[in-house]
Design a protein around this motif. Structure first.
Motif, PDB file in Angstrom:
ATOM      1  N   LYS A  35     -28.275  15.056 -28.843  1.00 44.57           N
ATOM      2  CA  LYS A  35     -29.588  15.632 -28.559  1.00 44.57           C
ATOM      3  C   LYS A  35     -30.689  14.803 -29.209  1.00 44.57           C
ATOM      4  O   LYS A  35     -30.601  14.459 -30.378  1.00 44.57           O
ATOM      5  CB  LYS A  35     -29.636  17.065 -29.098  1.00 44.57           C
ATOM      6  N   ARG A  36     -31.704  14.467 -28.442  1.00 48.89           N
ATOM      7  CA  ARG A  36     -32.801  13.679 -28.990  1.00 48.89           C
ATOM      8  C   ARG A  36     -34.082  14.450 -28.856  1.00 48.89           C
ATOM      9  O   ARG A  36     -34.197  15.351 -28.042  1.00 48.89           O
ATOM     10  CB  ARG A  36     -32.920  12.388 -28.210  1.00 48.89           C
ATOM     11  N   ASN A  38     -38.344  14.380 -28.180  1.00 55.50           N
ATOM     12  CA  ASN A  38     -39.007  13.996 -26.935  1.00 55.50           C
ATOM     13  C   ASN A  38     -40.187  13.053 -27.167  1.00 55.50           C
ATOM     14  O   ASN A  38     -41.019  12.890 -26.297  1.00 55.50           O
ATOM     15  CB  ASN A  38     -39.479  15.251 -26.200  1.00 55.50           C
ATOM     16  N   THR A  39     -40.273  12.455 -28.369  1.00 58.38           N
ATOM     17  CA  THR A  39     -41.443  11.635 -28.655  1.00 58.38           C
ATOM     18  C   THR A  39     -41.059  10.231 -29.109  1.00 58.38           C
ATOM     19  O   THR A  39     -40.181  10.075 -29.961  1.00 58.38           O
ATOM     20  CB  THR A  39     -42.276  12.312 -29.779  1.00 58.38           C
ATOM     21  N   TRP A  76     -49.466  11.157 -23.372  1.00 60.18           N
ATOM     22  CA  TRP A  76     -48.381  10.895 -22.434  1.00 60.18           C
ATOM     23  C   TRP A  76     -48.622   9.552 -21.761  1.00 60.18           C
ATOM     24  O   TRP A  76     -49.736   9.262 -21.337  1.00 60.18           O
ATOM     25  CB  TRP A  76     -48.307  12.002 -21.381  1.00 60.18           C
ATOM     26  N   VAL A  90     -43.633   9.617 -20.749  1.00 59.80           N
ATOM     27  CA  VAL A  90     -43.051   9.758 -22.082  1.00 59.80           C
ATOM     28  C   VAL A  90     -44.165  10.129 -23.059  1.00 59.80           C
ATOM     29  O   VAL A  90     -45.281   9.621 -22.954  1.00 59.80           O
ATOM     30  CB  VAL A  90     -42.431   8.401 -22.522  1.00 59.80           C
ATOM     31  N   ARG A  91     -43.832  11.030 -23.978  1.00 60.57           N
ATOM     32  CA  ARG A  91     -44.811  11.398 -25.004  1.00 60.57           C
ATOM     33  C   ARG A  91     -44.774  10.327 -26.094  1.00 60.57           C
ATOM     34  O   ARG A  91     -43.694  10.019 -26.617  1.00 60.57           O
ATOM     35  CB  ARG A  91     -44.412  12.750 -25.578  1.00 60.57           C
ATOM     36  N   ASN A 111     -38.188  14.758 -34.601  1.00 59.87           N
ATOM     37  CA  ASN A 111     -38.315  15.059 -33.179  1.00 59.87           C
ATOM     38  C   ASN A 111     -38.533  13.790 -32.347  1.00 59.87           C
ATOM     39  O   ASN A 111     -39.137  13.845 -31.285  1.00 59.87           O
ATOM     40  CB  ASN A 111     -39.476  16.045 -32.983  1.00 59.87           C
ATOM     41  N   SER A 113     -37.479  10.482 -30.066  1.00 54.78           N
ATOM     42  CA  SER A 113     -36.432  10.047 -29.124  1.00 54.78           C
ATOM     43  C   SER A 113     -36.195   8.548 -29.272  1.00 54.78           C
ATOM     44  O   SER A 113     -35.153   8.038 -28.868  1.00 54.78           O
ATOM     45  CB  SER A 113     -36.836  10.366 -27.689  1.00 54.78           C
TER      46      SER A 113
END
Ligand SMILES: Nc1nc2c(ncn2[C@@H]2O[C@H](COP(=O)(O)OP(=O)(O)OP(=O)(O)O)[C@@H](O)[C@H]2O)c(=O)[nH]1
Ligand SMILES: [Mg+2]
Length: 238
Positions: A35-36, A38-39, A76, A90-91, A111, A113
């Motif tokens: 699990k990664r 999102n940033t 984004w 991508v954020r 948090n 990625s």
């Protein structure tokens, strides 16, 4: 005989339960390990060009006038493929490079990625300690080590042709510095809670290309909008 035939279904059920539990635990471990966040984080020493890169990725602007960042920029960024088609977004978060504000890195890594370490390739020698410190924080962060987050070493300011060092020189400079840093930190023993093993085996010289988190390096010029290697990286980690 009777006793045996009575207990058989019980044994089978018990076996099934054990197997199902083991299977569930395996899946859970796999999912939580992979699990990664999102940033994608832009990190690195002051003046490397993180904010310039951020605006270039966010709205394609080149040569943005920037001042030393005192806080994060967040937005984004559209990701395009080789045919210039938008394939997603991508954020991205641009973190200030100032040493006093660097403690925030620890928080945001939970948090993340992926990480882009932005360095000034014309000025890497005086900034190698800060760059290696940032990379040390990133790679030995327990979350990063567990999730094996991809890292891009973005050697910026390649447009300063006569002054900019090659990607290979920048990578080797940081590699050496990181190797020395890991020895010192281990000798001082103040790294409880950090995943030092993520930097490889101690009896071997540190190699950035052989670490658990995949590290790639690329030459870019945020000011001139030459950031295709970063866009390619974002597309991979999206
Ligand atoms: N020549 C050249 N200059 C650049 C490039 N990218 C950024 N700069 C310049 O480098 C200086 C610093 O850029 P910033 O984007 O503010 O650097 P930063 O990493 O965000 O710095 P902090 O916010 O202090 O951490 C600015 O004067 C930019 O114009 C580049 O690709 N080439
Ligand atoms: Mg900045």
């Amino acid at each position: 005989m009777d006793e045996l035939s009575l207990s058989k279904p019980d044994v089978q059920i018990a076996l099934l339960v054990v197997l199902a539990t083991a299977f569930l635990l395996l899946i859970l471990k796999f999912v939580s390990g992979k699990k990664r966040g999102n940033t994608v984080l832009l990190v690195g020493p002051c003046n490397g060009g993180k904010t310039t890169l951020f605006y270039c990725l966010k709205d394609g602007s080149t040569g943005a006038i920037t001042v030393a960042s005192m806080q994060e920029n967040e937005g984004w960024c559209q990701v395009r493929n080789d045919k210039d088609r938008v394939v997603g977004s991508v954020r991205v978060m641009d973190l200030p490079g100032h040493p006093r504000l660097r403690s925030k890195l620890e928080h945001y890594l939970k948090n993340a990625s992926a990480v882009v370490l932005v360095i000034d390739s014309a000025d890497i020698t005086p900034n190698k300690t800060e760059a290696a410190e940032d990379l040390f924080e990133v790679l030995t962060h327990p979350t990063v080590a567990r999730r094996r987050l991809p890292v891009l070493l973005a050697c910026n300011k390649s447009d300063l042709e006569t002054q900019a060092h090659s990607v290979d020189f920048c990578r080797r400079t940081i590699e050496k510095q990181l190797d020395a840093m890991r020895k010192t930190r281990l000798a001082l023993g103040g790294d409880a809670g950090r995943a030092i093993s993520a930097l490889g085996k101690l009896d071997k010289p540190l190699s950035l290309t052989a670490l658990r988190s995949p590290i790639t390096a690329a030459s870019i010029s945020a000011e001139k909008g030459d950031v295709s290697e970063v866009v390619r990286f974002l597309a991979k980690v999206m």
